[in-house]
Design an enzyme around this catalytic site. Structure first.
Site, PDB file in Angstrom:
ATOM      1  N   ALA A   1       5.644  -3.615 -11.459  1.00 32.63           N
ATOM      2  CA  ALA A   1       5.303  -4.045 -12.827  1.00 32.63           C
ATOM      3  C   ALA A   1       4.394  -3.021 -13.507  1.00 32.63           C
ATOM      4  O   ALA A   1       3.579  -2.354 -12.852  1.00 32.63           O
ATOM      5  CB  ALA A   1       4.622  -5.398 -12.794  1.00 32.63           C
TER       6      ALA A   1
ATOM      7  N   ASP B   1       1.274 -10.450  -1.442  1.00 29.83           N
ATOM      8  CA  ASP B   1       2.387  -9.846  -0.697  1.00 29.83           C
ATOM      9  C   ASP B   1       2.066 -10.036   0.788  1.00 29.83           C
ATOM     10  O   ASP B   1       1.020  -9.570   1.278  1.00 29.83           O
ATOM     11  CB  ASP B   1       2.520  -8.350  -1.000  1.00 29.83           C
ATOM     12  CG  ASP B   1       3.121  -8.096  -2.385  1.00 29.83           C
ATOM     13  OD1 ASP B   1       3.727  -9.036  -2.955  1.00 29.83           O
ATOM     14  OD2 ASP B   1       2.961  -6.977  -2.906  1.00 29.83           O
TER      15      ASP B   1
ATOM     16  N   HIS C   1      -0.054  -9.602  -9.669  1.00 28.49           N
ATOM     17  CA  HIS C   1      -1.192  -9.314  -8.792  1.00 28.49           C
ATOM     18  C   HIS C   1      -2.514  -9.302  -9.577  1.00 28.49           C
ATOM     19  O   HIS C   1      -3.580  -9.494  -8.969  1.00 28.49           O
ATOM     20  CB  HIS C   1      -0.987  -7.970  -8.072  1.00 28.49           C
ATOM     21  CG  HIS C   1      -0.007  -8.050  -6.946  1.00 28.49           C
ATOM     22  ND1 HIS C   1      -0.319  -8.530  -5.698  1.00 28.49           N
ATOM     23  CD2 HIS C   1       1.315  -7.709  -6.885  1.00 28.49           C
ATOM     24  CE1 HIS C   1       0.744  -8.477  -4.910  1.00 28.49           C
ATOM     25  NE2 HIS C   1       1.768  -7.965  -5.609  1.00 28.49           N
TER      26      HIS C   1
ATOM     27  N   GLU D   1      12.342 -10.296  -3.450  1.00 32.63           N
ATOM     28  CA  GLU D   1      11.157  -9.935  -2.671  1.00 32.63           C
ATOM     29  C   GLU D   1      10.720 -11.162  -1.860  1.00 32.63           C
ATOM     30  O   GLU D   1       9.905 -11.976  -2.325  1.00 32.63           O
ATOM     31  CB  GLU D   1      10.015  -9.459  -3.587  1.00 32.63           C
ATOM     32  CG  GLU D   1      10.318  -8.147  -4.309  1.00 32.63           C
ATOM     33  CD  GLU D   1       9.133  -7.642  -5.140  1.00 32.63           C
ATOM     34  OE1 GLU D   1       8.100  -8.336  -5.188  1.00 32.63           O
ATOM     35  OE2 GLU D   1       9.240  -6.558  -5.736  1.00 32.63           O
TER      36      GLU D   1
ATOM     37  N   SER E   1       1.661  -7.337 -14.287  1.00 32.89           N
ATOM     38  CA  SER E   1       1.765  -7.592 -12.852  1.00 32.89           C
ATOM     39  C   SER E   1       1.101  -8.907 -12.473  1.00 32.89           C
ATOM     40  O   SER E   1      -0.032  -9.206 -12.879  1.00 32.89           O
ATOM     41  CB  SER E   1       1.114  -6.460 -12.056  1.00 32.89           C
ATOM     42  OG  SER E   1       1.068  -6.782 -10.684  1.00 32.89           O
TER      43      SER E   1
ATOM     44  N   GLN F   1      -3.166  -1.282 -10.829  1.00 35.37           N
ATOM     45  CA  GLN F   1      -1.746  -1.452 -11.087  1.00 35.37           C
ATOM     46  C   GLN F   1      -1.195  -0.283 -11.904  1.00 35.37           C
ATOM     47  O   GLN F   1      -0.066   0.155 -11.696  1.00 35.37           O
ATOM     48  CB  GLN F   1      -1.507  -2.769 -11.838  1.00 35.37           C
ATOM     49  CG  GLN F   1      -0.053  -3.105 -12.048  1.00 35.37           C
ATOM     50  CD  GLN F   1       0.683  -3.357 -10.731  1.00 35.37           C
ATOM     51  OE1 GLN F   1       0.104  -3.857  -9.755  1.00 35.37           O
ATOM     52  NE2 GLN F   1       1.958  -2.968 -10.672  1.00 35.37           N
TER      53      GLN F   1
ATOM     54  N   TRP G   1       8.702 -11.432   0.507  1.00 27.82           N
ATOM     55  CA  TRP G   1       7.294 -11.360   0.884  1.00 27.82           C
ATOM     56  C   TRP G   1       6.321 -11.739  -0.252  1.00 27.82           C
ATOM     57  O   TRP G   1       5.141 -11.966   0.006  1.00 27.82           O
ATOM     58  CB  TRP G   1       6.972  -9.946   1.355  1.00 27.82           C
ATOM     59  CG  TRP G   1       7.167  -8.893   0.259  1.00 27.82           C
ATOM     60  CD1 TRP G   1       6.284  -8.495  -0.671  1.00 27.82           C
ATOM     61  CD2 TRP G   1       8.348  -8.158   0.021  1.00 27.82           C
ATOM     62  NE1 TRP G   1       6.821  -7.542  -1.506  1.00 27.82           N
ATOM     63  CE2 TRP G   1       8.108  -7.309  -1.092  1.00 27.82           C
ATOM     64  CE3 TRP G   1       9.622  -8.096   0.624  1.00 27.82           C
ATOM     65  CZ2 TRP G   1       9.059  -6.427  -1.609  1.00 27.82           C
ATOM     66  CZ3 TRP G   1      10.549  -7.214   0.119  1.00 27.82           C
ATOM     67  CH2 TRP G   1      10.271  -6.397  -1.004  1.00 27.82           C
ATOM     68  N   HIS G   2       6.862 -11.784  -1.485  1.00 29.42           N
ATOM     69  CA  HIS G   2       6.009 -11.988  -2.664  1.00 29.42           C
ATOM     70  C   HIS G   2       5.933 -13.490  -2.979  1.00 29.42           C
ATOM     71  O   HIS G   2       6.905 -14.097  -3.421  1.00 29.42           O
ATOM     72  CB  HIS G   2       6.603 -11.219  -3.854  1.00 29.42           C
ATOM     73  CG  HIS G   2       5.760 -11.263  -5.110  1.00 29.42           C
ATOM     74  ND1 HIS G   2       5.191 -10.131  -5.645  1.00 29.42           N
ATOM     75  CD2 HIS G   2       5.412 -12.286  -5.927  1.00 29.42           C
ATOM     76  CE1 HIS G   2       4.539 -10.456  -6.758  1.00 29.42           C
ATOM     77  NE2 HIS G   2       4.666 -11.784  -6.941  1.00 29.42           N
TER      78      HIS G   2
END
Length: 492
Positions: free
Chosen positions: A401, A415, A408, A458, A406, A380, A460-461
């Site tokens: 981020a 995503d 993730h 977003e 983040s 990240q 897709w997130h």
């Protein structure tokens, strides 16, 4: 015949006068006390009585021969005798007074002598006291009746102390144990066995710290604690809350059931000598209880401390600095985590839920797949720097981020398909918006909530939060920030 009678009467009167005179002198001597040293020198003694009697006889003889004397002559003779008596009495009194004066003088001299002796004695005593107080006698040796003692736990023993010399100025005692977990000692020298082991008890002279004596103490633990049971070994509390586990030490008839408590992180939770655990700040720590009689036996309590925020949600802190609200991990611009947090990939729960989502979408003719899943702290960090270099920091912060902030990195975020604006409005994006919550996912950054989430829309997130919370958020239209009453803003 009448004249002869008168002569006899006169003679009798004269004799009686002398007798009375003699008797009167004796009375005076007896009436007035005399000084035994001086008074007899001036007082008539019995030896003088015959002399007076002789004079009386002589006078009688003279009177008988001069029978022609008249009564006037007899009266004159009587007055002379009376005057003589007065002179004798006066003389006697003067002599007595003189003797008394001498006696008073003697007493005065005696008083002077006594005063002199007293003054001399007083001067001597004062000098003696001054010399004594300036010369302090110190203890030079301490002797004990025992120098080695063996005790069972809970038993006591007091050594008898002898300090030399016996006339030392300060013979006070100072006692100390080298290990109070093994044996304690009080101010009087009473040694009490606490737990199995060895230690040394020392007595020191209060008036001479260089002089001491030692007692080697051995404590036996014939019946020690073998195990500890707790009413709970894991607890979750809030800041300021206190809980206390119930402790059972076995065997119950052990020599001592005394406990020792300790927290490995008092900034998170503290514990007192009775086992009261109190939350200090959000986080986790371990609290340990140990048997005093057998330190090898202990038990741990895992403590999680949470915080209640203004919205009434419990807040807890993880070992890597991550923050949980009601058990849900929150990572945004306000709440982050350090580089040590690394699940190594998607969590098993998240991965399993996404597989169910993908299959359900496939049944509806929609293809959903993973474009980007888990990222480490380092991954990240590199990605964010790339965006900063290409678009600038301000722009990068709207869609990427910073490392440690983040989602993730949690292993709970995916995503899907195409992580770009072109994904918006596609059948896949619409299917996700309608069905994601059925499988425990939410569209983490919905449209129109940019100022709240801190990021642009977003579609897709998606983020896994569990079915119950996901459906509640979906039906209410709230973001995680709105639901938990928190912000999403960088500190700088």
């Amino acid at each position: 015949m009448m004249k002869g009678y008168k002569k006899k009467l006169i003679l009798t009167f004269i004799i009686m006068s002398y007798i009375i005179s003699a008797a009167g002198c004796d009375f005076i001597v007896k009436e007035k006390p005399v000084n035994i040293n001086n008074d007899y020198a001036t007082v008539q003694t019995p030896d003088s009585a015959p002399e007076s009697e002789e004079k009386a006889d002589t006078s009688s003889s003279v009177e008988s021969e001069n029978s022609t004397d008249t009564a006037d002559e007899n009266e004159s003779s009587t007055e002379k005798d009376t005057s003589s008596k007065s002179e004798d009495k006066s003389s006697s009194n003067s002599s007595s007074k003189a003797a008394s004066s001498d006696s008073a003088s003697s007493k005065a001299a005696s008083s002077s002598t006594t005063s002199s002796k007293t003054n001399q004695g007083s001067a001597y005593n004062t000098s003696s006291k001054t010399t004594s107080s300036s010369a302090e006698t110190k203890v030079t040796k301490i002797s004990l009746d025992i120098y080695d003692v063996e005790l069972d736990v809970g038993k006591t023993k007091m050594p008898i102390v002898t300090m030399t010399p016996y006339n030392a100025t300060n013979k006070g005692e100072i006692w100390k144990s080298s290990n109070e977990k093994i044996a304690t000692v009080d101010d009087k020298g009473v040694i009490t066995a606490v737990s199995e082991g060895k230690c040394v008890v020392t007595v020191t002279a209060a008036g001479n710290s260089s002089v001491n004596a030692k007692v080697n103490v051995t404590v036996k633990g014939a019946n020690k604690v073998e195990s500890i049971d707790l009413s709970f070994t894991e607890t979750s509390i809030t800041v300021g809350q206190t809980v206390m586990p119930r402790v059972t030490m076995l065997p119950l008839d052990a020599d001592t059931l005394e406990e020792e408590w300790k927290s490995d992180n008092e900034s998170v939770a503290t514990v007192d000598n009775y086992g009261n655990i109190t939350g200090v700040a959000t986080g986790t720590c371990k609290v340990t209880v140990t048997s005093v009689s057998n330190p090898k036996v202990s038990k741990e309590v895992k403590v999680t401390v949470k915080e209640i925020n203004t919205s009434g949600h419990e807040v807890t802190q993880g070992d890597s600095g991550e923050t949980y609200f009601d058990g849900t991990l929150i990572v945004n611009k306000t709440y982050g985590m350090d580089s040590s947090y690394n699940p190594g990939g998607l969590t098993s729960e998240c991965a399993s839920a996404f597989e169910n989502l993908r299959r359900a979408a496939a049944l509806d003719g929609i293809t959903i797949y993973i474009d980007s899943g888990f990222r480490s702290y380092e991954d990240q960090e590199r990605l964010y720097e790339q965006y900063v270099n290409s678009r600038g920091k301000e722009a990068a912060d709207t869609f990427s981020a910073r490392a440690g902030h983040s989602e993730h990195q949690t292993g709970l975020t995916i995503d899907c398909n195409n992580a770009s604006d072109s994904f918006a409005g596609t059948p896949e994006a619409e299917w996700l918006a309608e069905h994601a919550s059925e499988y425990g996912f939410i569209i983490r950054y919905p449209k129109g909530k940019e100022d709240i989430t801190g990021y642009k829309y977003e579609p897709w997130h998606i983020r896994y939060v569990g079915k119950e919370l996901a459906q509640e958020l979906d039906s209410s239209g709230l973001t995680l920030e709105e639901y938990f009453g928190i912000t999403s803003e960088y500190a700088d």
